[in-house]
Design an enzyme around this catalytic site. Structure first.
Site, short mmCIF file in Angstrom:
data_model
loop_
_atom_site.label_atom_id
_atom_site.label_comp_id
_atom_site.label_asym_id
_atom_site.label_seq_id
_atom_site.Cartn_x
_atom_site.Cartn_y
_atom_site.Cartn_z
N ASP A 124 1.02 5.15 1.67
CA ASP A 124 0.53 6.05 2.71
C ASP A 124 0.32 7.45 2.13
OD1 ASP A 124 0.67 4.09 4.62
OD2 ASP A 124 2.50 4.84 5.57
N HIS A 170 -2.52 10.20 6.64
CA HIS A 170 -2.22 9.14 7.61
C HIS A 170 -1.67 9.71 8.92
CE1 HIS A 170 -1.01 5.34 9.22
NE2 HIS A 170 0.27 5.40 8.86
N HIS A 208 7.57 9.13 9.42
CA HIS A 208 6.40 9.32 8.55
C HIS A 208 6.10 10.81 8.39
CE1 HIS A 208 5.45 5.01 8.93
NE2 HIS A 208 4.53 5.19 8.00
N GLU A 215 4.76 0.80 1.21
CA GLU A 215 5.09 -0.19 2.25
C GLU A 215 4.50 -1.56 1.91
OE1 GLU A 215 5.29 2.83 6.07
OE2 GLU A 215 3.33 2.01 5.52
N HIS A 223 0.83 -1.21 0.00
CA HIS A 223 0.00 0.00 0.00
C HIS A 223 0.86 1.26 0.00
CE1 HIS A 223 1.01 -0.58 4.25
NE2 HIS A 223 0.90 0.74 4.35
#
Length: 205
Positions: free
Chosen positions: A52, A56, A145, A157, A50
């Site tokens: 991000d 997020h 992040h 990721e 997926h």
């Protein structure tokens, strides 16, 4: 041209602690006399392979439908890294020269330190991929992040790089378009020996 699938199967991929376990549920079935097989999917947006989105980690961040597609498509470099915390010093010495997209291969056992993130940002990284469940360790603060997503770097990721050698490839990994989503699944692939043809526009000489 060879296409290498670097995605994990959504239904069998390892699940991040406390995330939902994906389920595929049949709604109608040919075996029951229905005209079609129709299924419904239950999953967390961070299951499997997926991307991000800034949403997020930022309440006012951009959603995954706003992730720039040109960051998710283009030349990339696969780089093997040691297990554990990857530091800025390591990246200073090992970052692939000129790379805008870097996929970190460690069998899911390497995580970025804040200093590594800063080095990668300074060197122009637009996308960072990992074969781990997250770019950060499970008990991390989320600072990596935030640093990367705040500066527009795309995070990819949950990759499967087991059968991929270090080197240069062409990456195709756009996220599914989900308005308001903080992440989205992607069928990430690498292309080898890629050649693109371009010609004059219609009506020009």
């Amino acid at each position: 041209m060879q296409i290498i699938d670097i995605s994990n199967d959504l239904l069998t991929a390892e699940v991040y602690p406390n995330d939902p376990v994906p389920e595929l549920a049949p709604m109608t079935s040919l075996s029951d006399g229905a005209l079609y097989n129709v299924s419904a999917l239950y999953a967390g947006l961070h299951n499997g392979t997926h991307i991000d989105a800034p949403l997020h980690v930022f309440s006012d961040g951009a959603d995954v439908a706003s992730v720039p597609l040109d960051s998710c498509i283009g030349p990339c470099t696969v780089l093997s890294v040691p297990a554990g915390l990857i530091t800025g010093d390591f990246m200073e010495r090992n970052y692939p020269s000129g790379a805008e997209r870097v996929l970190l291969k460690s069998n899911g056992r390497a995580f970025l330190h804040d200093s590594a993130a800063e080095v990668m940002l300074r060197l122009g990284c637009r996308l960072i991929g990992t074969d781990g469940l997250s770019i950060e360790a499970e008990n991390a603060s989320g600072s990596v992040h935030r640093a990367l997503l705040n500066r527009g770097t795309v995070l990819l990721e949950g990759l499967n790089l087991e059968n991929v050698k270090d080197g240069n490839y062409f990456l195709f990994a756009p996220p599914i378009k989900i308005g308001g989503g903080d992440a989205a699944f992607t069928r990430a692939v690498l292309i080898t020996d890629y050649i693109f043809w371009s010609g004059a526009q219609h009506g020009t000489k």
